[in-house]
Enzyme design. Structure first.
Site, PDB file in Angstrom:
ATOM      1  N   GLY A  45      70.505  29.210  39.141  1.00 55.43           N
ATOM      2  CA  GLY A  45      71.833  28.367  39.264  1.00 55.43           C
ATOM      3  C   GLY A  45      71.174  27.065  39.990  1.00 55.43           C
ATOM      4  O   GLY A  45      70.936  27.385  41.133  1.00 55.43           O
ATOM      5  N   ALA A  46      70.606  26.570  39.305  1.00 51.55           N
ATOM      6  CA  ALA A  46      69.953  24.923  40.110  1.00 51.55           C
ATOM      7  C   ALA A  46      71.348  23.922  40.011  1.00 51.55           C
ATOM      8  O   ALA A  46      71.107  22.816  40.106  1.00 51.55           O
ATOM      9  CB  ALA A  46      68.822  25.191  39.663  1.00 51.55           C
ATOM     10  N   GLY A  47      72.408  24.038  41.085  1.00 49.00           N
ATOM     11  CA  GLY A  47      73.167  23.582  41.059  1.00 49.00           C
ATOM     12  C   GLY A  47      73.471  22.618  42.408  1.00 49.00           C
ATOM     13  O   GLY A  47      72.157  22.660  42.781  1.00 49.00           O
TER      14      GLY A  47
ATOM     15  N   LYS B  86      82.945  34.841  56.066  1.00 47.48           N
ATOM     16  CA  LYS B  86      82.481  33.843  55.759  1.00 47.48           C
ATOM     17  C   LYS B  86      84.206  33.473  54.253  1.00 47.48           C
ATOM     18  O   LYS B  86      84.910  32.866  53.914  1.00 47.48           O
ATOM     19  CB  LYS B  86      82.028  33.506  54.427  1.00 47.48           C
ATOM     20  CG  LYS B  86      81.533  31.993  54.005  1.00 47.48           C
ATOM     21  CD  LYS B  86      80.895  30.794  54.638  1.00 47.48           C
ATOM     22  CE  LYS B  86      80.645  29.726  53.541  1.00 47.48           C
ATOM     23  NZ  LYS B  86      81.451  29.316  52.703  1.00 47.48           N
TER      24      LYS B  86
ATOM     25  N   ASN C 126      86.647  31.190  53.781  1.00 47.12           N
ATOM     26  CA  ASN C 126      87.443  30.435  52.369  1.00 47.12           C
ATOM     27  C   ASN C 126      88.503  30.906  52.069  1.00 47.12           C
ATOM     28  O   ASN C 126      89.410  29.992  51.426  1.00 47.12           O
ATOM     29  CB  ASN C 126      86.101  30.559  51.690  1.00 47.12           C
ATOM     30  CG  ASN C 126      84.448  30.602  52.021  1.00 47.12           C
ATOM     31  OD1 ASN C 126      83.979  30.950  51.622  1.00 47.12           O
ATOM     32  ND2 ASN C 126      85.433  29.162  52.381  1.00 47.12           N
TER      33      ASN C 126
ATOM     34  N   ASN D 186      90.175  27.364  50.664  1.00 48.68           N
ATOM     35  CA  ASN D 186      90.358  26.727  49.850  1.00 48.68           C
ATOM     36  C   ASN D 186      91.784  27.365  48.557  1.00 48.68           C
ATOM     37  O   ASN D 186      91.557  26.191  48.352  1.00 48.68           O
ATOM     38  CB  ASN D 186      88.812  28.115  48.403  1.00 48.68           C
ATOM     39  CG  ASN D 186      87.519  27.917  49.758  1.00 48.68           C
ATOM     40  OD1 ASN D 186      87.427  27.095  50.989  1.00 48.68           O
ATOM     41  ND2 ASN D 186      86.657  27.662  48.780  1.00 48.68           N
TER      42      ASN D 186
ATOM     43  N   ASN E  65      90.820  19.057  53.046  1.00 44.58           N
ATOM     44  CA  ASN E  65      90.703  20.300  54.233  1.00 44.58           C
ATOM     45  C   ASN E  65      91.711  19.635  54.868  1.00 44.58           C
ATOM     46  O   ASN E  65      91.984  20.863  55.350  1.00 44.58           O
ATOM     47  CB  ASN E  65      89.549  20.866  54.524  1.00 44.58           C
ATOM     48  CG  ASN E  65      88.762  21.120  53.449  1.00 44.58           C
ATOM     49  OD1 ASN E  65      89.190  21.698  52.169  1.00 44.58           O
ATOM     50  ND2 ASN E  65      87.387  21.954  54.207  1.00 44.58           N
TER      51      ASN E  65
ATOM     52  N   SER F 171      85.362  24.034  47.377  1.00 41.38           N
ATOM     53  CA  SER F 171      84.542  24.007  46.613  1.00 41.38           C
ATOM     54  C   SER F 171      85.377  24.228  45.578  1.00 41.38           C
ATOM     55  O   SER F 171      85.647  24.286  44.332  1.00 41.38           O
ATOM     56  CB  SER F 171      83.763  25.004  46.703  1.00 41.38           C
ATOM     57  OG  SER F 171      83.758  26.295  47.976  1.00 41.38           O
TER      58      SER F 171
ATOM     59  N   GLU G 179      86.527  30.654  41.744  1.00 44.15           N
ATOM     60  CA  GLU G 179      86.349  31.951  42.463  1.00 44.15           C
ATOM     61  C   GLU G 179      86.616  32.776  43.249  1.00 44.15           C
ATOM     62  O   GLU G 179      86.777  34.164  44.268  1.00 44.15           O
ATOM     63  CB  GLU G 179      84.761  31.641  43.607  1.00 44.15           C
ATOM     64  CG  GLU G 179      83.703  30.941  42.958  1.00 44.15           C
ATOM     65  CD  GLU G 179      82.434  30.189  43.951  1.00 44.15           C
ATOM     66  OE1 GLU G 179      81.391  30.978  43.899  1.00 44.15           O
ATOM     67  OE2 GLU G 179      83.175  29.868  44.465  1.00 44.15           O
TER      68      GLU G 179
HETATM   69  O1  KPL Z   1      83.195  27.530  52.937  1.00 44.00           O
HETATM   70  C1  KPL Z   1      83.434  26.271  52.201  1.00 44.00           C
HETATM   71  C2  KPL Z   1      84.016  25.699  50.870  1.00 44.00           C
HETATM   72  O2  KPL Z   1      84.753  24.586  50.327  1.00 44.00           O
HETATM   73  O3  KPL Z   1      83.928  26.548  50.433  1.00 44.00           O
HETATM   74  C3  KPL Z   1      84.713  25.493  53.352  1.00 44.00           C
HETATM   75  C4  KPL Z   1      84.284  24.529  53.347  1.00 44.00           C
HETATM   76  C5  KPL Z   1      84.034  25.680  54.749  1.00 44.00           C
HETATM   77  C6  KPL Z   1      86.286  25.587  53.221  1.00 44.00           C
HETATM   78  O4  KPL Z   1      86.618  25.275  52.269  1.00 44.00           O
END
Ligand code: KPL
Length: 304
Positions: free
Chosen positions: A8-10, A182, A186, A190, A200, A253, A265
């Site tokens: 996974g070399a992104g 985390k 997220n 997200n 954001n 992301s 995800e």
């Molecule tokens: O981890 C993040 C993501 O975009 O996946 C942050 C920037 C912390 C939240 O959006």
């Protein structure tokens, strides 16, 4: 010296490949059999940092080869972890070390359950990197990385070399809390940015979105506490607001995935959270609606 292979070399995988190489740690990129860089015999990753370009050349290896892998870093999307590892499982040395680095929760258990003999580690990073072109990465923001293994207080020997990377990379004796924190952040940011297609910062600027983020945080905290993860959600709302302000102009992301027509995800973020809620009898209607709305919006987007 360990020899690391990267699956996974992104953006994040490519960034860590360059950090490992800069620290003198041998490192090879694993590539799909049809990748043109295999014919070339090597791959060049260009990293842009502070408007300077740094070129790194890497040895490459086709997934289908059969030389054994002893140290493997996997940086695919959460939903690709299991399929990607399945594609190279014939190469995994018995007891191989594998470090999983992606957003979300759930895939770590899936990997450990399917390959119980692997020595499986998990990581969480706040490095800001995105892909500008096929092998061009912008290292937009320095962050820190925590690595650990549930129930393991001190780092294994191999981790000493990772502490020499030109970035903050530390061992965590409590990686579950790190991953949950985390996940919580997220889940609060997200999906909202992906649904409303906003940077954001809009989550602090637009009162309706700010109110939604607050409600999401309340539900996320209740589920985390019921799951025995109270430490991960201490001061969750102020922490989420701090991340929103620090990354105001960034696209999350998940928004990047939606805009690129990729699978998101969400199942390993809000989906995992709701499954935990169900297990412990905690309802989270705001999060459930968000998941539904996002899935409805993205129905018809074929996974990349
Ligand atoms: O981890 C993040 C993501 O975009 O996946 C942050 C920037 C912390 C939240 O959006």
């Amino acid at each position: 010296m360990q020899h690391w292979h990267i699956l996974g070399a992104g953006a994040i995988g490519g960034l860590f490949a360059t950090l490992l190489q800069d620290a003198g740690i041998p490192c090879t990129l694993l590539l799909r059999d049809d990748d043109p860089d295999l014919a070339a015999g090597s791959a060049c990753i260009t990293l842009r940092r502070d408007d300077q370009l740094h070129k790194h050349r890497f040895a490459v290896s086709a997934n289908s080869e059969d030389s054994p892998l002893s140290y493997l870093l996997v940086c695919t999307k959460a939903y690709d972890m299991v399929p990607a590892i399945a594609g190279i499982e014939h190469r995994l040395a018995p007891g191989a070390t594998i470090l999983l680095l992606a957003n979300g929760l759930g895939y770590q258990e899936q990997v450990q359950a399917r390959w119980p003999r692997l020595d499986c580690f998990a990581g969480s990073t706040t490095e800001g990197a995105f892909r500008e072109a096929r092998r061009s990465i912008c290292h937009a923001g320095h962050g820190s990385t925590l690595v650990g293994q549930p129930g393991r207080p001190s780092a294994p020997d191999w981790f000493a070399s990772w502490q020499g990377l030109q970035t903050s990379c530390e061992w965590s004796a409590d990686i579950d809390t790190v991953l949950w924190r985390k996940l919580a952040i997220n889940c609060a940011i997200n999906p909202v940015t992906a649904l409303h297609r906003c940077p954001n910062g809009a989550l602090a600027e637009q009162p309706q979105l700010a109110a939604l983020v607050r409600e999401l945080c309340t539900e996320i905290s209740a589920i985390a506490i019921a799951s025995g993860q109270a430490g991960a959600v201490e001061d969750l709302h102020p922490q989420v607001m701090a991340v929103i302000r620090a990354t105001a102009s960034n696209r999350s992301s998940m928004l990047q995935d939606v805009l690129a027509g990729r699978e998101t995800e969400i199942d390993y973020l809000t989906g995992y959270l709701l499954a935990q809620g169900q297990q412990f009898g905690v309802e989270a209607p705001r999060n459930a609606l968000l998941l539904q709305a996002l899935k409805a919006q993205n129905a018809g987007h074929a996974p990349a």
